[in-house]
Scaffold this motif. Structure first.
Motif, mmCIF file in Angstrom:
data_model
loop_
_atom_site.group_PDB
_atom_site.id
_atom_site.type_symbol
_atom_site.label_atom_id
_atom_site.label_comp_id
_atom_site.label_asym_id
_atom_site.label_seq_id
_atom_site.Cartn_x
_atom_site.Cartn_y
_atom_site.Cartn_z
ATOM 1 N N LEU A 163 2.988 5.327 -7.799
ATOM 2 C CA LEU A 163 4.025 6.334 -7.528
ATOM 3 C C LEU A 163 5.392 5.833 -7.982
ATOM 4 O O LEU A 163 6.166 6.566 -8.607
ATOM 5 C CB LEU A 163 4.050 6.658 -6.033
ATOM 6 N N ILE A 164 5.689 4.579 -7.680
ATOM 7 C CA ILE A 164 6.978 4.004 -8.067
ATOM 8 C C ILE A 164 7.090 3.926 -9.589
ATOM 9 O O ILE A 164 8.151 4.217 -10.164
ATOM 10 C CB ILE A 164 7.144 2.602 -7.441
ATOM 11 N N LYS A 165 6.017 3.566 -10.250
ATOM 12 C CA LYS A 165 6.035 3.474 -11.712
ATOM 13 C C LYS A 165 6.137 4.852 -12.362
ATOM 14 O O LYS A 165 6.655 4.978 -13.483
ATOM 15 C CB LYS A 165 4.779 2.744 -12.201
ATOM 16 N N LYS A 166 5.660 5.861 -11.689
ATOM 17 C CA LYS A 166 5.724 7.224 -12.227
ATOM 18 C C LYS A 166 7.163 7.708 -12.338
ATOM 19 O O LYS A 166 7.530 8.377 -13.303
ATOM 20 C CB LYS A 166 4.909 8.173 -11.346
ATOM 21 N N TYR A 167 8.002 7.346 -11.341
ATOM 22 C CA TYR A 167 9.350 7.922 -11.281
ATOM 23 C C TYR A 167 10.482 6.945 -11.605
ATOM 24 O O TYR A 167 11.586 7.388 -11.917
ATOM 25 C CB TYR A 167 9.582 8.535 -9.898
ATOM 26 N N GLN A 192 7.974 6.334 1.807
ATOM 27 C CA GLN A 192 7.412 5.244 2.626
ATOM 28 C C GLN A 192 6.109 4.675 2.095
ATOM 29 O O GLN A 192 5.880 3.471 2.194
ATOM 30 C CB GLN A 192 7.223 5.685 4.089
ATOM 31 N N ALA A 193 5.221 5.509 1.545
ATOM 32 C CA ALA A 193 3.953 4.990 1.004
ATOM 33 C C ALA A 193 3.406 5.986 -0.010
ATOM 34 O O ALA A 193 3.673 7.186 0.079
ATOM 35 C CB ALA A 193 2.942 4.753 2.120
ATOM 36 N N GLY A 194 2.611 5.477 -0.957
ATOM 37 C CA GLY A 194 2.024 6.350 -1.965
ATOM 38 C C GLY A 194 0.583 6.700 -1.670
ATOM 39 O O GLY A 194 -0.145 7.175 -2.541
ATOM 40 N N SER A 195 0.168 6.494 -0.430
ATOM 41 C CA SER A 195 -1.213 6.766 -0.014
ATOM 42 C C SER A 195 -1.205 7.774 1.136
ATOM 43 O O SER A 195 -0.534 7.565 2.147
ATOM 44 C CB SER A 195 -1.897 5.469 0.431
ATOM 45 N N ASP A 196 -1.970 8.839 0.993
ATOM 46 C CA ASP A 196 -2.048 9.841 2.059
ATOM 47 C C ASP A 196 -2.646 9.256 3.338
ATOM 48 O O ASP A 196 -2.249 9.629 4.453
ATOM 49 C CB ASP A 196 -2.902 11.036 1.613
ATOM 50 N N ALA A 197 -3.592 8.336 3.192
ATOM 51 C CA ALA A 197 -4.219 7.726 4.372
ATOM 52 C C ALA A 197 -3.178 6.957 5.178
ATOM 53 O O ALA A 197 -3.133 7.040 6.415
ATOM 54 C CB ALA A 197 -5.357 6.808 3.950
ATOM 55 N N VAL A 198 -2.313 6.213 4.494
ATOM 56 C CA VAL A 198 -1.276 5.449 5.186
ATOM 57 C C VAL A 198 -0.236 6.386 5.794
ATOM 58 O O VAL A 198 0.203 6.180 6.929
ATOM 59 C CB VAL A 198 -0.607 4.446 4.220
ATOM 60 N N LEU A 199 0.142 7.420 5.060
ATOM 61 C CA LEU A 199 1.112 8.384 5.596
ATOM 62 C C LEU A 199 0.573 9.039 6.866
ATOM 63 O O LEU A 199 1.320 9.267 7.827
ATOM 64 C CB LEU A 199 1.437 9.458 4.548
ATOM 65 N N PHE A 218 -1.967 0.150 -1.450
ATOM 66 C CA PHE A 218 -0.749 -0.429 -2.012
ATOM 67 C C PHE A 218 -0.641 -0.128 -3.503
ATOM 68 O O PHE A 218 0.445 0.155 -4.014
ATOM 69 C CB PHE A 218 -0.711 -1.940 -1.779
ATOM 70 N N GLN A 219 -1.769 -0.174 -4.216
ATOM 71 C CA GLN A 219 -1.728 0.145 -5.646
ATOM 72 C C GLN A 219 -1.342 1.610 -5.877
ATOM 73 O O GLN A 219 -0.698 1.944 -6.880
ATOM 74 C CB GLN A 219 -3.071 -0.182 -6.300
ATOM 75 N N ASP A 220 -1.723 2.480 -4.957
ATOM 76 C CA ASP A 220 -1.295 3.884 -5.049
ATOM 77 C C ASP A 220 0.229 3.983 -4.928
ATOM 78 O O ASP A 220 0.872 4.788 -5.610
ATOM 79 C CB ASP A 220 -1.958 4.719 -3.950
ATOM 80 N N THR A 221 0.784 3.159 -4.057
ATOM 81 C CA THR A 221 2.242 3.120 -3.918
ATOM 82 C C THR A 221 2.889 2.621 -5.199
ATOM 83 O O THR A 221 3.896 3.183 -5.672
ATOM 84 C CB THR A 221 2.650 2.217 -2.735
#
Length: 323
Positions: free
Chosen positions: A151-155, A94-101, A145-148
């Motif tokens: 994450l997507i680019k990592k995998y 859902q999100a690549g940010s712990d704060a958003v999660l 959003f950039q953290d997300t």
């Protein structure tokens, strides 16, 4: 919501295979949470299920959130390596940010999600893992959003479900101030453009896979088969291939699938122990469960008929009494 008893699920699977089914899906709102309310677990259920899956038939697991599978990673890796279980898992982040999660009330961190992906990728060679992203959650900052995106680019997930935030009535997020629509659209566009920029199957030309054919393509031009990793392989629309297992060589690919040609020396085998039900035939009818079904229907008919008679008698008494 509650978990079905393991023996009920196993019995339903056995019945399905007796009726000619060659692929079953085990799914729920969160498959990984199975059994927590009845003193068992998903790995225990899966161990029982694989014992009754005929050779060549397949089981596909449904979506599971990170918290529940974290407790069983080693056991799940063992099961996902089983030749009668697709090496495939849908794990939404859902999100690549712990704060958003945290604001989303998710019970996991980005690191825990990565632990699931990394462990299964290491222990289940070739596994397909797909995920979900929500763009534009009310508290998502540009940095979040950039953290997300990182994450997507990592995998480089082979399948990515991208959704714009939608406020569900009655949830805390529905009361939050929303991000401007144009900004949400821009984030969705950036995610989508990156996802479309890579082709996960472009290096598969010439590869040979054993596949199980179970579907028709959306354009009705091909049958759709899947290999052990639940990757889509388009095959010729030949009636004798549906519901069968055979070997193909990959001759082409696109973003979402590969195209395979049947190997001339490949045997076309129906893995299910019986022919499928005919169109219009009801599952369970003719088996023990069907007898029970018919008996229940008869009892319901008799009960309904008696209720109608009693209602008619009561009405007649009422009219006679007030005449």
């Amino acid at each position: 919501l509650g978990s079905y008893a393991p023996e009920e699920i196993v019995a339903r699977a056995e019945q399905s295979f007796r009726e000619g089914v060659c692929e079953i899906w085990l799914t729920s709102e969160d498959t990984g949470a199975y059994g927590r309310d009845i003193g068992t677990s998903l790995p225990e259920l899966l161990r029982d299920l694989v014992k009754v899956i005929p050779e060549g038939c397949r089981l596909r697991l449904g979506m599971t959130n990170p918290p529940y599978i974290l407790d069983h990673l080693e056991e799940m890796a063992e099961i996902l390596n089983h030749d009668r279980v697709y090496s495939f898992l849908h794990v939404p982040v859902q999100a690549g940010s712990d704060a958003v999660l945290l604001d989303m009330k998710r019970e996991y961190t980005v690191a825990q999600f990565e632990q699931v992906v990394d462990t299964l990728t290491e222990k289940v060679p070739g596994i397909t893992i797909i995920t979900d992203i929500i763009a534009g959650f009310p508290t998502e900052t540009p940095e979040d959003f950039q953290d997300t995106m990182k994450l997507i680019k990592k995998y480089n997930f082979p399948s990515l479900f991208i959704n714009q935030f939608f406020p569900r009535p009655g949830t805390p997020a529905a009361k939050m101030k929303r991000i401007p629509t144009q900004e949400v659209k821009e984030r969705t566009r950036e995610l989508t453009e990156y996802f479309r920029s890579y082709k996960p199957y472009e290096d598969r030309l010439g590869q040979v896979y054993s596949v199980l054919c179970t579907e028709v393509s959306h354009d009705n031009q091909y049958y759709v088969a899947h290999n052990q990793f639940y990757e889509q392989v388009l095959v010729p629309m030949r009636p004798e291939l549906m519901g069968k297992m055979f070997s193909v060589r990959i001759v082409d690919s696109c973003k979402f699938s590969m195209t395979g040609e049947l190997l001339q020396e490949s045997a076309v085998v129906r893995p299910a122990p019986a022919d499928p039900l005919l169109q219009g035939q009801v599952s369970g009818v003719g088996s023990g469960s069907g007898v029970l079904m018919n008996r229940d229907k008869s009892q319901m008919f008799v009960t309904s008929f008696l209720v109608l008679i009693l209602a008619a008698v009561a009405r007649m008494i009422y009219l006679f009494w007030n005449w």
